[in-house]
Write a protein that holds these residues in place. Structure first.
Motif, mmCIF file in Angstrom:
data_model
loop_
_atom_site.group_PDB
_atom_site.id
_atom_site.type_symbol
_atom_site.label_atom_id
_atom_site.label_comp_id
_atom_site.label_asym_id
_atom_site.label_seq_id
_atom_site.Cartn_x
_atom_site.Cartn_y
_atom_site.Cartn_z
ATOM 1 N N GLU A 70 0.836 -1.202 0.000
ATOM 2 C CA GLU A 70 0.000 0.000 0.000
ATOM 3 C C GLU A 70 0.875 1.258 0.000
ATOM 4 O O GLU A 70 0.498 2.277 -0.552
ATOM 5 C CB GLU A 70 -0.922 0.028 1.224
ATOM 6 C CG GLU A 70 -1.989 -1.023 1.222
ATOM 7 C CD GLU A 70 -3.027 -0.813 0.133
ATOM 8 O OE1 GLU A 70 -3.622 0.276 0.060
ATOM 9 O OE2 GLU A 70 -3.234 -1.749 -0.653
ATOM 10 N N LYS A 71 2.031 1.149 0.634
ATOM 11 C CA LYS A 71 2.951 2.292 0.738
ATOM 12 C C LYS A 71 3.971 2.329 -0.393
ATOM 13 O O LYS A 71 4.860 3.173 -0.401
ATOM 14 C CB LYS A 71 3.672 2.245 2.088
ATOM 15 C CG LYS A 71 2.730 2.404 3.258
ATOM 16 C CD LYS A 71 3.441 2.168 4.570
ATOM 17 C CE LYS A 71 2.437 2.226 5.709
ATOM 18 N NZ LYS A 71 2.953 1.654 6.940
ATOM 19 N N GLY A 72 3.878 1.373 -1.334
ATOM 20 C CA GLY A 72 4.791 1.349 -2.469
ATOM 21 C C GLY A 72 6.174 0.831 -2.146
ATOM 22 O O GLY A 72 7.117 1.043 -2.907
ATOM 23 N N ARG A 73 6.325 0.135 -1.020
ATOM 24 C CA ARG A 73 7.625 -0.404 -0.634
ATOM 25 C C ARG A 73 7.814 -1.808 -1.190
ATOM 26 O O ARG A 73 6.844 -2.512 -1.475
ATOM 27 C CB ARG A 73 7.753 -0.426 0.891
ATOM 28 C CG ARG A 73 7.738 0.962 1.506
ATOM 29 C CD ARG A 73 8.134 0.973 2.983
ATOM 30 N NE ARG A 73 7.867 -0.245 3.698
ATOM 31 C CZ ARG A 73 7.030 -0.361 4.725
ATOM 32 N NH1 ARG A 73 6.350 0.674 5.149
ATOM 33 N NH2 ARG A 73 6.864 -1.510 5.339
ATOM 34 N N LYS A 74 9.068 -2.214 -1.313
ATOM 35 C CA LYS A 74 9.379 -3.560 -1.803
ATOM 36 C C LYS A 74 9.644 -4.539 -0.673
ATOM 37 O O LYS A 74 9.450 -5.738 -0.831
ATOM 38 C CB LYS A 74 10.597 -3.508 -2.734
ATOM 39 C CG LYS A 74 10.316 -2.787 -4.031
ATOM 40 C CD LYS A 74 11.504 -2.826 -4.954
ATOM 41 C CE LYS A 74 11.153 -2.106 -6.245
ATOM 42 N NZ LYS A 74 12.196 -2.190 -7.231
ATOM 43 N N THR A 75 10.114 -4.040 0.454
ATOM 44 C CA THR A 75 10.460 -4.908 1.570
ATOM 45 C C THR A 75 9.224 -5.222 2.408
ATOM 46 O O THR A 75 8.523 -4.303 2.840
ATOM 47 C CB THR A 75 11.523 -4.226 2.462
ATOM 48 O OG1 THR A 75 12.640 -3.881 1.650
ATOM 49 C CG2 THR A 75 11.973 -5.140 3.583
#
Length: 184
Positions: A70-75
């Motif tokens: 949702e936050k556009g992070r990969k981890t």
């Protein structure tokens, strides 16, 4: 089959995006919630086809994103946050979606299935079956570190889909694990 986008609230004002896929006729009471793997999101073609196919067969489904996506992070989020998302998704599907359900099955691609199975083994996720769309049984190419200990505590039915090229699940090793399980 019809789709409906929904949002699921989390603590602290966060939300999860989700997609309900609902049968237009002949709806069965069993619903399936599906979570994505670490390197993809709920729009992965496998998850879309899986969810839509079940809905077309009469089974309501819901697929959702974990907070890091949702936050556009990969981890991926820490395990507690992933579990919070699963709990919220299950609660929403059973209580707030407007879908009449008699039973819920949890499904997941790789990490999504592993988190659900860990929660089931700890009695934190009230579902009546598990479906694994590629279970991450071990790190890529490393059969010495199996992620199977919690599976032996699970008593509900489990369905494993595994491919011959899956670097995270050697089929021979999975067969040995399956032979030791108590659950059907």
């Amino acid at each position: 089959m019809k789709r409906r986008k929904v949002t699921i609230p989390l603590a602290g004002g966060e939300i999860l995006s989700a997609v309900l896929a609902l049968p237009t006729a002949g709806q069965k009471g069993v619903g399936v919630i599906t979570a994505h793997g670490a390197g993809n999101d709920m729009e992965h073609p496998l998850l879309v086809a899986f969810s839509d196919g079940l809905a077309e067969a009469g089974y309501p489904t819901m697929r959702f994103n974990f907070p890091y996506k949702e936050k556009g992070r990969k981890t991926p989020d820490r395990p507690e946050k992933l579990e919070e998302a699963w709990e919220a998704a299950c609660r929403y599907f059973s209580e707030d979606s407007g879908v009449e359900l008699t039973r819920i099955i949890a499904a997941g691609k790789s990490m999504g299935g592993r988190v659900a199975s860990t929660m089931v083994s700890d009695q934190k996720l009230p579902v009546e079956g598990l479906i694994f769309l590629g279970y991450p049984l071990h790190p890529a190419g490393d059969l010495s570190k199996l992620r199977d200990a919690h599976l032996y505590r699970i008593e509900i039915p489990m369905l494993f889909f595994a491919g011959t090229k899956d670097r995270l699940c050697a089929l021979e090793t999975l067969q040995m694990v399956l032979a030791k399980l108590k659950a059907p």
